[in-house]
Scaffold this active site. Structure first.
Site, PDB file in Angstrom:
ATOM      1  N   HIS A  17       0.842  -1.204   0.000  1.00  0.00           N
ATOM      2  CA  HIS A  17       0.000   0.000   0.000  1.00  0.00           C
ATOM      3  C   HIS A  17       0.879   1.257   0.000  1.00  0.00           C
ATOM      4  O   HIS A  17       0.631   2.210  -0.727  1.00  0.00           O
ATOM      5  CB  HIS A  17      -0.885   0.058   1.249  1.00  0.00           C
ATOM      6  N   LYS A  41     -17.885  -6.724   6.268  1.00  0.00           N
ATOM      7  CA  LYS A  41     -16.578  -7.296   6.601  1.00  0.00           C
ATOM      8  C   LYS A  41     -16.226  -6.944   8.029  1.00  0.00           C
ATOM      9  O   LYS A  41     -16.418  -5.803   8.449  1.00  0.00           O
ATOM     10  CB  LYS A  41     -15.500  -6.698   5.684  1.00  0.00           C
ATOM     11  N   ARG A  90      -1.982  -6.702  -8.330  1.00  0.00           N
ATOM     12  CA  ARG A  90      -0.903  -7.642  -8.047  1.00  0.00           C
ATOM     13  C   ARG A  90      -0.903  -8.795  -9.042  1.00  0.00           C
ATOM     14  O   ARG A  90       0.066  -9.068  -9.700  1.00  0.00           O
ATOM     15  CB  ARG A  90      -1.055  -8.223  -6.630  1.00  0.00           C
ATOM     16  N   SER A 128      -2.808  -7.573   3.128  1.00  0.00           N
ATOM     17  CA  SER A 128      -3.047  -7.413   4.570  1.00  0.00           C
ATOM     18  C   SER A 128      -3.310  -8.775   5.213  1.00  0.00           C
ATOM     19  O   SER A 128      -2.864  -9.035   6.335  1.00  0.00           O
ATOM     20  CB  SER A 128      -4.242  -6.497   4.810  1.00  0.00           C
TER      21      SER A 128
HETATM   22  P1  ADP Z   1      -5.537  -6.234   0.642  1.00  0.00           P
HETATM   23  O1  ADP Z   1      -6.114  -6.870   1.869  1.00  0.00           O
HETATM   24  O2  ADP Z   1      -5.593  -7.169  -0.530  1.00  0.00           O
HETATM   25  O3  ADP Z   1      -4.201  -5.663   0.880  1.00  0.00           O
HETATM   26  P2  ADP Z   1      -6.958  -3.648   0.408  1.00  0.00           P
HETATM   27  O4  ADP Z   1      -8.424  -3.480   0.231  1.00  0.00           O
HETATM   28  O5  ADP Z   1      -6.420  -3.097   1.663  1.00  0.00           O
HETATM   29  O6  ADP Z   1      -6.627  -5.172   0.218  1.00  0.00           O
HETATM   30  O7  ADP Z   1      -6.187  -3.006  -0.849  1.00  0.00           O
HETATM   31  C1  ADP Z   1      -6.426  -1.689  -1.245  1.00  0.00           C
HETATM   32  C2  ADP Z   1      -5.842  -1.458  -2.589  1.00  0.00           C
HETATM   33  O8  ADP Z   1      -4.431  -1.645  -2.553  1.00  0.00           O
HETATM   34  C3  ADP Z   1      -6.348  -2.391  -3.703  1.00  0.00           C
HETATM   35  O9  ADP Z   1      -6.437  -1.643  -4.899  1.00  0.00           O
HETATM   36  C4  ADP Z   1      -5.251  -3.430  -3.809  1.00  0.00           C
HETATM   37  O10 ADP Z   1      -5.190  -4.009  -5.095  1.00  0.00           O
HETATM   38  C5  ADP Z   1      -4.027  -2.565  -3.532  1.00  0.00           C
HETATM   39  N1  ADP Z   1      -2.928  -3.359  -3.005  1.00  0.00           N
HETATM   40  C6  ADP Z   1      -2.908  -4.101  -1.883  1.00  0.00           C
HETATM   41  N2  ADP Z   1      -1.715  -4.697  -1.720  1.00  0.00           N
HETATM   42  C7  ADP Z   1      -0.937  -4.335  -2.779  1.00  0.00           C
HETATM   43  C8  ADP Z   1       0.397  -4.644  -3.210  1.00  0.00           C
HETATM   44  N3  ADP Z   1       1.170  -5.469  -2.512  1.00  0.00           N
HETATM   45  N4  ADP Z   1       0.834  -4.088  -4.363  1.00  0.00           N
HETATM   46  C9  ADP Z   1       0.022  -3.270  -5.076  1.00  0.00           C
HETATM   47  N5  ADP Z   1      -1.246  -2.943  -4.736  1.00  0.00           N
HETATM   48  C10 ADP Z   1      -1.728  -3.467  -3.608  1.00  0.00           C
END
Ligand code: ADP
Length: 165
Positions: A17, A41, A90, A128
């Site tokens: 993130h 959620k 990803r 996460s």
């Molecule tokens: P996650 O639990 O999969 O990390 P989130 O809802 O917190 O999900 O993710 C928010 C945004 O950040 C989404 O657009 C997700 O694709 C992106 N994201 C999450 N992890 C990564 C990563 N490692 N690299 C690039 N984008 C990411």
């Protein structure tokens, strides 16, 4: 003024993130990192905790704001005068869902553009959920989450594991 919204659960914020926040902050005049409060959620971290962690991470960026929202993203974007939604990608598995969401949002508001940012290959495996899974079983998450939030994440996991939450 180009305003972009980067929405997500951020439960908790990871280095993946942070990488998107860093790159996004250089592309737009203003970047709003928005924590989605999803009633369907149950997050590990409360909205306040997620906001606090994101604020610590965004602290050094003068054009990055941190906020929370519930309901439709297009409604929130309109409220914030944002023209762009940023999503991180990803793997192909992300693409399918995000492609559908982008098309739905375009249907609901054709003026709102969704832009995808490819993950940094260093963080392609990172989510996460993976961070929580590793931490719950005592693995080292030092290189997975920003240093600003490392202790807070560990504290929470320790509390959960000891039954205090
Ligand atoms: P996650 O639990 O999969 O990390 P989130 O809802 O917190 O999900 O993710 C928010 C945004 O950040 C989404 O657009 C997700 O694709 C992106 N994201 C999450 N992890 C990564 C990563 N490692 N690299 C690039 N984008 C990411």
């Amino acid at each position: 003024m180009k305003i972009a919204i980067y929405p997500g659960s951020f439960d908790p914020v990871t280095n993946g993130h942070k990488d998107i926040i860093d790159r996004g902050s250089r592309l737009f005049d203003k970047l709003i990192v928005a924590v989605l409060e999803n009633p369907r959620k149950v997050p590990l971290f409360t909205t306040e905790e997620r906001l606090e962690m994101l604020k610590a991470v965004a602290h050094s960026y003068s054009n990055v704001d941190v906020d929370a929202f519930c309901g439709l993203l297009i409604t929130y974007a309109k409220l914030k005068n944002a023209q762009i939604i940023i999503k991180g990608l990803r793997a192909m598995s992300d693409f399918e869902f995000e492609f559908q969401m982008a098309l739905v949002n375009r249907k609901l508001d054709p003026r709102l553009e969704t832009m995808f940012m490819m993950t940094n290959n260093r963080y392609a495996f990172l989510s996460s959920s993976i961070v929580k899974e590793i931490a719950f079983y005592g693995g080292d998450i030092c290189e997975l989450v920003p240093s600003e939030v490392y202790n807070q994440v560990l504290r929470k996991i320790r509390d959960v594991n000891s039954g205090n939450v």
